[in-house]
Design a protein around this motif. Structure first.
Motif, PDB file in Angstrom:
ATOM      1  N   LYS A   1      -7.222  14.585  -5.012  1.00  0.00           N
ATOM      2  CA  LYS A   1      -8.242  14.555  -3.953  1.00  0.00           C
ATOM      3  C   LYS A   1      -8.753  13.120  -3.771  1.00  0.00           C
ATOM      4  CE  LYS A   1     -10.710  16.219  -0.895  1.00  0.00           C
ATOM      5  NZ  LYS A   1     -10.012  16.599   0.316  1.00  0.00           N
ATOM      6  N   VAL A   2      -9.028  12.453  -4.909  1.00  0.00           N
ATOM      7  CA  VAL A   2      -9.525  11.072  -4.844  1.00  0.00           C
ATOM      8  C   VAL A   2      -8.494  10.195  -4.131  1.00  0.00           C
ATOM      9  CG1 VAL A   2     -10.107   9.023  -6.237  1.00  0.00           C
ATOM     10  CG2 VAL A   2     -10.963  11.285  -6.909  1.00  0.00           C
ATOM     11  N   PHE A   3      -7.212  10.371  -4.506  1.00  0.00           N
ATOM     12  CA  PHE A   3      -6.190   9.522  -3.892  1.00  0.00           C
ATOM     13  C   PHE A   3      -6.063   9.804  -2.396  1.00  0.00           C
ATOM     14  CE2 PHE A   3      -2.055   8.174  -2.477  1.00  0.00           C
ATOM     15  CZ  PHE A   3      -2.115   6.830  -2.835  1.00  0.00           C
ATOM     16  N   GLU A   4      -6.182  11.072  -2.050  1.00  0.00           N
ATOM     17  CA  GLU A   4      -6.087  11.441  -0.626  1.00  0.00           C
ATOM     18  C   GLU A   4      -7.134  10.676   0.197  1.00  0.00           C
ATOM     19  OE1 GLU A   4      -5.701  15.818  -0.213  1.00  0.00           O
ATOM     20  OE2 GLU A   4      -7.126  15.502   1.440  1.00  0.00           O
ATOM     21  N   ILE A   5      -8.349  10.592  -0.332  1.00  0.00           N
ATOM     22  CA  ILE A   5      -9.423   9.896   0.411  1.00  0.00           C
ATOM     23  C   ILE A   5      -9.142   8.387   0.441  1.00  0.00           C
ATOM     24  CG2 ILE A   5     -11.914   9.450   0.536  1.00  0.00           C
ATOM     25  CD1 ILE A   5     -12.298  12.175  -0.918  1.00  0.00           C
ATOM     26  N   LEU A   6      -8.666   7.849  -0.672  1.00  0.00           N
ATOM     27  CA  LEU A   6      -8.329   6.421  -0.689  1.00  0.00           C
ATOM     28  C   LEU A   6      -7.208   6.136   0.315  1.00  0.00           C
ATOM     29  CD1 LEU A   6      -8.399   5.651  -4.538  1.00  0.00           C
ATOM     30  CD2 LEU A   6     -10.151   5.089  -2.836  1.00  0.00           C
ATOM     31  N   ALA A   7      -6.225   7.048   0.363  1.00  0.00           N
ATOM     32  CA  ALA A   7      -5.099   6.862   1.300  1.00  0.00           C
ATOM     33  C   ALA A   7      -5.592   6.908   2.745  1.00  0.00           C
ATOM     34  CB  ALA A   7      -4.031   7.920   1.047  1.00  0.00           C
ATOM     35  N   GLN A   8      -6.582   7.764   3.009  1.00  0.00           N
ATOM     36  CA  GLN A   8      -7.157   7.797   4.378  1.00  0.00           C
ATOM     37  C   GLN A   8      -7.802   6.453   4.705  1.00  0.00           C
ATOM     38  OE1 GLN A   8      -9.809  11.134   4.058  1.00  0.00           O
ATOM     39  NE2 GLN A   8      -8.133  12.621   4.129  1.00  0.00           N
ATOM     40  N   ASN A   9      -8.440   5.844   3.696  1.00  0.00           N
ATOM     41  CA  ASN A   9      -9.049   4.523   3.898  1.00  0.00           C
ATOM     42  C   ASN A   9      -7.993   3.463   4.197  1.00  0.00           C
ATOM     43  OD1 ASN A   9     -12.139   4.078   3.258  1.00  0.00           O
ATOM     44  ND2 ASN A   9     -11.447   5.817   2.024  1.00  0.00           N
ATOM     45  N   VAL A  10      -6.872   3.561   3.487  1.00  0.00           N
ATOM     46  CA  VAL A  10      -5.773   2.604   3.695  1.00  0.00           C
ATOM     47  C   VAL A  10      -5.237   2.758   5.118  1.00  0.00           C
ATOM     48  CG1 VAL A  10      -3.387   2.063   2.998  1.00  0.00           C
ATOM     49  CG2 VAL A  10      -5.165   2.380   1.257  1.00  0.00           C
ATOM     50  N   GLU A  11      -5.030   4.014   5.500  1.00  0.00           N
ATOM     51  CA  GLU A  11      -4.475   4.317   6.824  1.00  0.00           C
ATOM     52  C   GLU A  11      -5.418   3.867   7.944  1.00  0.00           C
ATOM     53  OE1 GLU A  11      -2.927   8.436   8.532  1.00  0.00           O
ATOM     54  OE2 GLU A  11      -2.533   8.111   6.394  1.00  0.00           O
ATOM     55  N   LYS A  12      -6.707   4.197   7.756  1.00  0.00           N
ATOM     56  CA  LYS A  12      -7.723   3.847   8.763  1.00  0.00           C
ATOM     57  C   LYS A  12      -7.757   2.340   9.031  1.00  0.00           C
ATOM     58  CE  LYS A  12     -12.084   4.422   7.565  1.00  0.00           C
ATOM     59  NZ  LYS A  12     -13.092   5.172   6.816  1.00  0.00           N
ATOM     60  N   ARG A  13      -7.481   1.575   7.981  1.00  0.00           N
ATOM     61  CA  ARG A  13      -7.519   0.109   8.112  1.00  0.00           C
ATOM     62  C   ARG A  13      -6.198  -0.459   8.646  1.00  0.00           C
ATOM     63  NH1 ARG A  13     -11.092   1.676   4.544  1.00  0.00           N
ATOM     64  NH2 ARG A  13     -12.909   0.400   4.017  1.00  0.00           N
ATOM     65  N   GLY A  14      -5.224   0.430   8.795  1.00  0.00           N
ATOM     66  CA  GLY A  14      -3.922  -0.028   9.295  1.00  0.00           C
ATOM     67  C   GLY A  14      -3.171  -0.904   8.306  1.00  0.00           C
ATOM     68  N   ILE A  15      -3.424  -0.706   7.022  1.00  0.00           N
ATOM     69  CA  ILE A  15      -2.704  -1.510   6.013  1.00  0.00           C
ATOM     70  C   ILE A  15      -1.277  -0.980   5.917  1.00  0.00           C
ATOM     71  CG2 ILE A  15      -2.607  -2.182   3.572  1.00  0.00           C
ATOM     72  CD1 ILE A  15      -5.699  -1.677   3.485  1.00  0.00           C
ATOM     73  N   PRO A  16      -0.270  -1.813   6.162  1.00  0.00           N
ATOM     74  CA  PRO A  16       1.106  -1.299   6.115  1.00  0.00           C
ATOM     75  C   PRO A  16       1.550  -0.979   4.686  1.00  0.00           C
ATOM     76  CG  PRO A  16       1.089  -3.663   6.618  1.00  0.00           C
ATOM     77  CD  PRO A  16      -0.338  -3.233   6.523  1.00  0.00           C
ATOM     78  N   VAL A  17       2.302   0.104   4.548  1.00  0.00           N
ATOM     79  CA  VAL A  17       2.856   0.487   3.239  1.00  0.00           C
ATOM     80  C   VAL A  17       4.365   0.605   3.383  1.00  0.00           C
ATOM     81  CG1 VAL A  17       2.757   2.143   1.329  1.00  0.00           C
ATOM     82  CG2 VAL A  17       0.798   1.952   2.881  1.00  0.00           C
ATOM     83  N   LEU A  18       5.117  -0.063   2.523  1.00  0.00           N
ATOM     84  CA  LEU A  18       6.570   0.120   2.493  1.00  0.00           C
ATOM     85  C   LEU A  18       6.877   1.096   1.362  1.00  0.00           C
ATOM     86  CD1 LEU A  18       8.020  -3.517   2.821  1.00  0.00           C
ATOM     87  CD2 LEU A  18       7.656  -1.819   4.619  1.00  0.00           C
ATOM     88  N   TYR A  19       7.265   2.313   1.712  1.00  0.00           N
ATOM     89  CA  TYR A  19       7.602   3.328   0.700  1.00  0.00           C
ATOM     90  C   TYR A  19       9.074   3.186   0.307  1.00  0.00           C
ATOM     91  CZ  TYR A  19       3.214   5.658   1.880  1.00  0.00           C
ATOM     92  OH  TYR A  19       1.895   5.954   2.074  1.00  0.00           O
TER      93      TYR A  19
END
Ligand code: FAD
Length: 486
Positions: free
Chosen positions: A136-154
């Motif tokens: 749950k904690v990671f899900e919220i952090l990931a929403q923060n990452v996404e909201k900021r438009g930080i690119p992630v290379l998976y």
């Protein structure tokens, strides 16, 4: 321009490059972005989360910073000499609820004064907090990452750090995606937050138990890449002696899925035996985080082997019909649960069909099918039944009320292996999460937050690694963003 700068063709560029998208990486990326710089996240798995997403969730945070400093110092048993770092840990964990709240992760105080080692000085300074599961904690952090438009290379693996041979500064990283390597320039800094070596038999052999495979209860993607990358740029290795055991796990599914399926039952009609058929421990004892020498990792020098590995869970038909032998309790999750690998039949029949549990009509036949010594096995089962009838604690201290008879055929055996929660070893760092070399000098522009080189060098206080990763991830992100571009 130095040799390293001249030799590299940079195919991408960012101000701060964050390697590993778990809790530390997420917080580092968010903090660096919020400080106004361009961030790129690199993640080896096809998804983020790492061990962070597997965490049960409790956090132990200082109510009183000065008291917590004493407690952390006592826990370390001299493995952390840097007093500034101890203060930084206590302060950062004390401030964590406010920092997480700002990201939409609400932490709730569960109880005051809940340290694991109440006899150590300062133990009363720690409180029990909860923010929900790590997932749950990671899900919220990931929403923060996404909201900021930080690119992630998976699906992208960091391979090596690019270091200036003259200044030792880390200038970027070589990554591998789809079999192709490319270099990424980091104008300000690289944050190495790739977690531990929970799934790397080679490093486990070098540092912990040679020849023993430890199965990760968390993500199998943590294979010690950060340990190797940091070593290659001269980082000082610390805290490798400290691994947190989970306990004994079913080996069949662990081999199939590459992660642990820990056995959580502490009462019932079962015993653990080794190849000689003998019991070797109190089956009701929890191994999680324990530091004293464990029976299961005991090495017999004369016989040149670990006599209690492999070991087996032995039970009978009555126990089989009592319900699934694998089921996480107490809210525990682990990688198998969060990835949905943990489907287990109510009567354990599917697992017998898969060969994870061996069935036989007699104990002799069970011994023959598993390679366990038949005489030892019959003696151990017989002794269990005698102890049960006598209603006494047994020779290993297993409480009388935790035992049941093993008398109803068919009989069953499941091979067990040892599982770990996580490792703490990695590069040493200072209060700003800056990586240090063997002389104690800062390796410029390199940061190592999280469980890769965690603070905890000997005793581990449960509920500390998750907040440590989140807090030092933020510190690393803020500091890296302040570096002058090269
Ligand atoms: C099952 C379980 C339960 C736990 N429960 C708790 C708890 O209740 N409370 C608590 O305080 N702590 C708990 N912990 C410990 C805590 O969750 C972790 O120590 C902490 O979250 C680690 O965060 P991290 O960001 O350092 O590493 P991780 O979250 O593991 O992230 C590391 C990331 O790096 C990626 N990676 C690895 N190699 C590379 C590479 N070469 N290139 C790019 N990416 C790479 C991985 O895929 C992973 O996503 C638990 C751990 C486990 C496994």
């Amino acid at each position: 321009m130095t040799a390293a700068q001249a030799d590299v063709t940079w195919e991408r560029v960012a101000d701060v490059v964050v390697l590993g998208y778990g809790g530390a990486g997420a917080c580092a990326a968010i903090a660096a972005h919020d400080a106004g710089v361009k961030v790129l996240l690199i993640e080896k798995a096809p998804f983020g989360g790492g061990n962070t997403a597997c965490a049960l969730g409790p956090m132990r945070l200082p109510g009183d910073v000065a008291g917590a400093v004493k407690y952390y110092q006592a826990l370390s048993f001299g493995t952390v000499a840097d007093e500034d770092l101890i203060w930084a840990l206590a302060e950062a964990l004390h401030d964590l609820p406010g920092k997480l709240d700002a990201l939409g992760v609400p932490l709730k105080l569960v109880s005051k004064g809940s340290a694991m080692f109440p006899t150590l000085p300062g133990a009363e300074a720690l409180d029990h907090w909860m923010a929900g599961t790590g997932n749950k904690v990671f899900e919220i952090l990931a929403q923060n990452v996404e909201k900021r438009g930080i690119p992630v290379l998976y699906g992208t693996r960091a391979r090596k750090l690019v270091q200036d041979p003259a200044t030792k500064a880390v200038l970027g990283v070589v990554i591998e995606k789809d079999g192709k390597e490319e270099a990424i320039r980091a104008n300000r800094g690289v944050i190495l937050s790739t977690g531990g070596y929970e799934n790397d038999p080679q490093l486990q052999g070098y540092y912990n138990f040679p020849g023993v495979r430890l199965y990760p209860f968390g993500t199998p993607y943590n294979t010690g890449d950060g340990v190797r990358m940091a070593a290659a740029v001269g980082a000082d290795p610390w805290h490798f002696v400290n691994v947190a055991f989970m306990g004994l796990s079913f080996k069949g599914p662990a081999d199939q899925y590459g992660c642990a399926f820990p056995f959580q039952k502490t009462r019932g009609g079962f015993i653990f035996v080794n190849k000689t058929g003998r019991r070797f421990m109190n089956e009701a004892k929890r191994l999680t985080f324990r530091k004293e020498p464990l029976e299961v990792t005991y090495f017999d020098h004369e016989a040149a082997c670990y006599p209690n590995l492999p070991c087996y869970l032995i039970f009978d038909e009555t126990q089989r019909l009592k319900g699934p032998l694998y089921r996480m309790t107490g809210g525990m999750v682990g990688y198998a649960s969060i990835r949905g690998f943990d489907d287990w039949s109510e009567d354990n029949s599917a697992e017998i069909a898969k060969g994870w549990i061996i069935k036989a009509n007699t104990l002799e036949e069970l011994a023959a099918r598993t390679g366990i010594d038949p005489t030892g096995l019959k003696q151990s089962v017989g002794q269990n039944n005698k102890d049960h009838s006598a209603q006494a604690d047994d020779a290993f201290g297993r409480p009388a009320d935790s035992r049941r008879l093993i008398v109803t055929p068919p009989y069953y055996a499941a091979e067990f292996c040892l599982s770990i929660v996580n490792t703490q070893g990695g590069p040493r760092h200072n209060r700003f999460a800056q990586t240090l070399d063997t002389e104690g000098n800062i390796i410029p522009r390199l940061y190592t937050p999280g469980e890769l080189g965690s603070f905890f060098g000997h005793l581990y206080q449960g509920g500390s690694n998750l907040p440590e990763a989140l807090a030092f991830g933020r510190i690393a992100g803020e500091c890296a963003a302040k570096e002058k571009p090269w």
